[in-house]
Design a protein around this motif. Structure first.
Motif, PDB file in Angstrom:
ATOM      1  N   ASN A 214      13.038 -60.159   3.629  1.00 39.59           N
ATOM      2  CA  ASN A 214      14.105 -59.513   4.384  1.00 39.59           C
ATOM      3  C   ASN A 214      14.936 -58.969   3.141  1.00 39.59           C
ATOM      4  N   PHE A 215      14.789 -57.623   3.109  1.00 43.04           N
ATOM      5  CA  PHE A 215      15.645 -57.174   1.933  1.00 43.04           C
ATOM      6  C   PHE A 215      17.234 -56.790   2.574  1.00 43.04           C
ATOM      7  N   TYR A 216      17.512 -57.162   3.736  1.00 42.95           N
ATOM      8  CA  TYR A 216      18.819 -56.955   3.933  1.00 42.95           C
ATOM      9  C   TYR A 216      19.614 -58.107   3.629  1.00 42.95           C
ATOM     10  N   GLN A 217      19.004 -59.555   3.306  1.00 46.79           N
ATOM     11  CA  GLN A 217      19.481 -60.583   2.828  1.00 46.79           C
ATOM     12  C   GLN A 217      20.061 -60.015   1.146  1.00 46.79           C
ATOM     13  N   ASN A 218      21.035 -60.662   0.736  1.00 47.75           N
ATOM     14  CA  ASN A 218      21.549 -60.172  -0.847  1.00 47.75           C
ATOM     15  C   ASN A 218      20.566 -60.719  -1.760  1.00 47.75           C
ATOM     16  N   LEU A 219      20.255 -61.675  -1.335  1.00 44.31           N
ATOM     17  CA  LEU A 219      18.918 -62.549  -2.457  1.00 44.31           C
ATOM     18  C   LEU A 219      17.699 -62.439  -1.452  1.00 44.31           C
ATOM     19  N   PHE A 220      16.441 -62.041  -2.029  1.00 43.83           N
ATOM     20  CA  PHE A 220      15.180 -62.430  -1.649  1.00 43.83           C
ATOM     21  C   PHE A 220      14.601 -63.625  -2.326  1.00 43.83           C
ATOM     22  N   ARG A 228      15.812 -69.018  -8.565  1.00 41.10           N
ATOM     23  CA  ARG A 228      17.222 -68.367  -8.182  1.00 41.10           C
ATOM     24  C   ARG A 228      16.947 -67.110  -7.339  1.00 41.10           C
ATOM     25  N   GLY A 229      15.853 -66.612  -7.042  1.00 37.91           N
ATOM     26  CA  GLY A 229      15.689 -65.647  -6.123  1.00 37.91           C
ATOM     27  C   GLY A 229      15.991 -64.180  -7.016  1.00 37.91           C
ATOM     28  N   PHE A 230      15.883 -63.214  -6.008  1.00 33.10           N
ATOM     29  CA  PHE A 230      16.058 -61.730  -6.922  1.00 33.10           C
ATOM     30  C   PHE A 230      17.089 -61.060  -5.762  1.00 33.10           C
ATOM     31  N   VAL A 231      17.712 -60.109  -6.663  1.00 37.28           N
ATOM     32  CA  VAL A 231      18.704 -59.387  -5.962  1.00 37.28           C
ATOM     33  C   VAL A 231      18.094 -58.156  -5.060  1.00 37.28           C
ATOM     34  N   SER A 232      18.462 -58.052  -3.825  1.00 35.49           N
ATOM     35  CA  SER A 232      17.821 -56.959  -3.186  1.00 35.49           C
ATOM     36  C   SER A 232      18.452 -55.592  -3.661  1.00 35.49           C
ATOM     37  N   PRO A 233      17.784 -54.584  -3.600  1.00 36.14           N
ATOM     38  CA  PRO A 233      18.170 -53.275  -3.932  1.00 36.14           C
ATOM     39  C   PRO A 233      19.318 -52.790  -3.204  1.00 36.14           C
ATOM     40  N   ILE A 234      19.700 -53.465  -1.848  1.00 33.81           N
ATOM     41  CA  ILE A 234      20.631 -53.013  -1.059  1.00 33.81           C
ATOM     42  C   ILE A 234      21.894 -54.235  -0.937  1.00 33.81           C
ATOM     43  N   ALA A 235      21.896 -55.115  -1.727  1.00 29.23           N
ATOM     44  CA  ALA A 235      22.836 -56.271  -1.852  1.00 29.23           C
ATOM     45  C   ALA A 235      24.074 -55.658  -1.957  1.00 29.23           C
TER      46      ALA A 235
END
Length: 813
Positions: A214-220, A228-235
């Protein structure tokens, strides 16, 4: 007349049967050069009925007789719609896809403007669908590409039973599940079928919740790949991590789609590289093709590619159609690659869930779902197997059949039950009997032979006998013997536990006999570490006492998240004293202390307490807010809690009954939680505890409230432990303690060249203790860890005065 009626009825039944019967549509998806296009989504237009092609581009889907419009869609190619007619028989239909053509059109649109609109609409798209239900098929395959030709690799391959042939499949898994979702974040998965063969040496998603890309989450967050997860391109903060480039636009399904290249500003941040497709006007994600590499601090794999596609269900409602992960890695010279494919189908929007449907059970796995045979899979598998995968299943099924034969299992049991002297020294030994479901487990030698100044050389043999029963029930019996060659005391006791209700953590337990115990009820140095300290460093730590006791207890869940535990113990307790001052290496400037922690420098004839009897009642209630769990055929596995736990404890020293010499009432409350995720900054853990003796009319030292201290060069990293507090610090009034620790998970070191390659985790924490009428005690520490090793440096203060500082380390083996 009767014949006409029968013929008419037979005709209608035949027509009805033909209408209801499913027929197989299958084919191959290729590009125009004839190359297979794997993981292509194949959906009936206007519905969520669909599937995906396999790694060789082969697809199949069951349809009733009729006319259909089928959409074929995948990243990198233009969506293609094919008119299909099923006329009462199976049909083969191949498809060739055109490479996508995204051309720069309207020059007034910029990548930054498009991404800004997508970020603005991110949260609304995240929450627009209040509830849904769907079916999800997940398939995972991992192949070995290369094995080093050295003796070490041969040994590893033999131990893991890995065939080192090129492109050998190491692991395969398939699962079908019914998945339900309801805002905010409530999920429930019921596994319909599951098949796993081989050994997974990287990572795997065999449950739907873990596959929610779910790239609508700030972190994937990819579990196990990056802490730590990854920053979404639309965070919300994505422009701080990415640059964007508009590659072009195209029209699909009447929608204008923008293709935007995602470019990391700093390559070592936890970020993606690749392309994201945005729908004009709606500013929602149409598809994504993103990947991360070792630069982002991956674990286990070198490169991870993620492809995701959305489909329109009704108007403005879009949901994932498919997601695929492809990855490659290298561990100790073993090179491997793999993929995980998830196919979502048969969405039901706004379902009517019954009351208490979302009751904390995240996933339910039944015995039936684990027992599906090959006939079932052949009829219900939505994504066909490749020839390699079929051969692997056949090979693994043959191996499994052989390995499950009584003759093989008996020979394996005999081999595993052979005594290994070297194995026993370091890891212990075990004897298992498959037929009667029993096992004997012996601890390693270094946990059987000890030395201390109270008992001298100690033999402490013990064994666990476990008998498994039906429905996950089991009981364990644990006898212990203990003999000190210096004090010449023999102790023996036996304990038991019976898990009578594994689904509700129902356990009856008890122990009776005699033993030697640490005066610190919270635990001091381990017997092994104390042995080393006594023999080599003249640092005798453990203070011991002897007890003849009988204990009986019961625990059980009585409601969701509420675990009750109660026990009653009667004990005859005796103080002990040093009986030997043996030193392996003599040192004139170091002497042992007495066994009396209140008067360590006095002769050992000064006993800590006189013999006494103690009848003690212990009660506790632990509540986990919004507790979540997984149901399996053998019981319940509790998931990591999202919210803190609270525990109330009460201890009562019962006076006069059975000659008991104690009379006190003690209670405490603690709030605790581990692994609180804080996004890119890592995760935190904390424990806060307060307690008091409300009555201390007859209180003996073993009944005091003790604290988990530390005085050696090793320490216990469990949250709730002190780094430098003396072991026998105690309270007989009121106290308050707090512990907080944060693991940055590489947030700082990842920014430093050279250090980032070590993948070290930075740690900082503090501990605090306050007691009535005493100055506060505090500790501050920093540390680094990797896998099972950790090194800390800390400072300790009493009030404003520094009382200790230094290094301490932990090893997890």
């Amino acid at each position: 007349m009767i014949k006409k009626v029968l013929l008419f009825a037979l005709f209608n039944l035949t027509a009805l049967f033909a209408t209801a019967q499913q027929f197989m549509l299958s084919g191959r998806v290729t590009d125009f050069a004839g190359n297979p296009v794997p993981f292509t989504s194949v959906y009936v237009k206007g519905t969520s009925q669909g599937t995906a092609s396999n790694a060789n581009g082969i697809y199949r889907i069951q349809l009733k007789s009729g006319k259909y419009q089928l959409n074929f869609r995948t990243i990198g190619f233009t969506q293609q719609t094919e008119a299909i007619e099923i006329a009462g028989n199976n049909l083969s239909h191949n498809v060739s896809l055109h490479v996508e053509n995204y051309a720069l059109g309207d020059k007034s649109a910029t990548a930054d403007d498009i991404i800004k609109q997508a970020i603005t609409q991110r949260e609304s798209h995240l929450t627009e669908l209040k509830a849904y239900r769907c079916n999800v098929y997940i398939k995972g395959v991992q192949k070995l590409l290369h094995a080093p030709g050295n003796l070490f690799s041969v040994a590893v391959s033999h131990e893991l039973q890995v065939d080192t042939g090129q492109n050998n499949i190491l692991y395969m898994s398939e699962s079908e599940s019914g998945f339900s979702f309801k805002q905010p974040g409530k999920t429930k998965e019921v596994m319909i079928s599951s098949k796993i063969v081989g050994s997974n040496n990287a990572f795997n998603f065999n449950r739907v919740a873990a596959l929610q890309v779910n790239f609508y989450q700030n972190l994937f967050d990819v579990e196990g790949i990056n802490p730590r997860g990854f920053v979404s391109p639309i965070a919300d903060n994505a422009p701080d991590y990415y640059r964007y480039k508009l590659l072009g636009c195209a029209t699909e399904n009447g929608k204008l789609i923008y293709k935007i290249q995602v470019i990391p500003i700093r390559e070592h941040d936890p970020v993606f590289t690749g392309n994201i497709y945005i729908v004009s006007g709606d500013w929602r994600i149409y598809a994504a093709h993103l990947f991360v590499t070792q630069n982002a601090g991956l674990n286990f794999v070198d490169t991870l590619n993620i492809n995701q596609q959305y489909i329109s269900l009704t108007g403005d409602t879009w949901q994932p159609a498919s997601v695929s992960f492809t990855y490659s890695g290298n561990v100790l010279g073993f090179k491997y690659s793999g993929y995980i494919l998830g196919v979502y189908s048969n969405y039901e929007l706004a379902p009517n869930f019954p009351p208490r449907f979302f009751n904390g059970e995240n996933i339910r796995i039944t015995q039936q779902s684990l027992s599906r045979d090959s006939v079932y899979w052949a009829q219900n598998r939505p994504v066909p197997l490749t020839p390699d995968e079929r051969r692997n299943y056949h090979r693994q099924d043959s191996i499994a059949k052989k390995h499950n034969s009584p003759a093989y299992l008996d020979s394996l049991e005999r081999a595993n039950n052979k005594f290994s002297p070297i194995g026993y020294v370091f890891s212990g030994d075990s004897i298992a009997h498959r037929a009667n479901k029993t096992a004997l487990v012996f601890p390693p030698l270094y946990r059987t032979v000890y030395f201390n100044t109270v008992e001298g050389l100690v033999l402490y043999p013990t064994v666990d006998y476990t008998k498994k029963l039906d429905s996950g029930k089991q009981y364990t019996i644990t006898p212990k013997l203990r003999y000190g060659f210096s004090d010449r005391q023999f102790n023996a006791n036996i304990g038991f536990s019976y898990s009578y209700n594994p689904h509700q953590r129902g356990i009856v337990y008890g122990r009776f006999g005699s033993d030697v115990f640490d005066l610190n009820s919270e635990g001091s140095s381990s017997l092994f570490i104390n042995t080393l300290g006594t023999l080599f460093f003249w640092n005798k730590v453990l203070k011991l006492y002897r007890s003849n006791f009988a204990r009986l207890g019961l625990q059980r869940n009585v409601a969701r998240g509420l675990l009750l535990d109660g026990s009653l113990e009667y004990a005859r307790r005796n103080a002990m004293q040093n009986t030997t001052y043996f030193k392996l290496l003599d040192s004139k400037d170091k002497e042992f202390t007495s066994n009396n922690p209140l008067k360590p420098n006095l002769p050992d004839t000064t006993l800590l307490f006189t013999p006494n009897n103690a009848l003690t009642l212990r009660l506790s209630a632990t509540y986990t807010f919004d507790e979540e769990y997984t149901s399996t055929p053998d019981g319940i596995v509790y998931d990591t809690n999202k919210y803190p736990k609270i525990k109330l404890s009460y201890r009562k020293g019962i006076h006069t009954l059975l000659g008991s010499n104690v009379d006190y009432d003690y209670a405490d409350v603690q709030v605790f939680q581990s692994h609180i995720k804080l996004g890119l900054f890592g995760y935190s853990s904390f424990v806060v505890k307060a307690g008091k003796f409300f009555n201390s009319d007859a209180l003996i030292y073993p009944d005091y409230k003790q604290f988990k201290g530390n005085e050696g060069i090793t320490f216990d990293p469990a949250i709730g432990s002190f780094h430098f507090l003396p072991y026998y610090t105690y309270s007989n009034t009121a106290f308050f303690e707090a512990h907080y620790e944060h693991d940055f998970s590489g947030f700082l070191f990842n920014k430093i060249p050279g250090l980032r390659t070590l993948k070290l985790e930075e740690i900082a924490g503090t501990n605090y203790l306050a007691q009535q009428s005493q100055p506060g005690y505090s500790e501050f520490y920093i540390g680094i860890q990797r896998y099972f090793f950790r090194l800390d440096y800390g400072l300790a203060y009493t009030g404003n005065n520094r009382v200790n500082q230094g290094f301490a380390f932990y090893y997890g083996f």
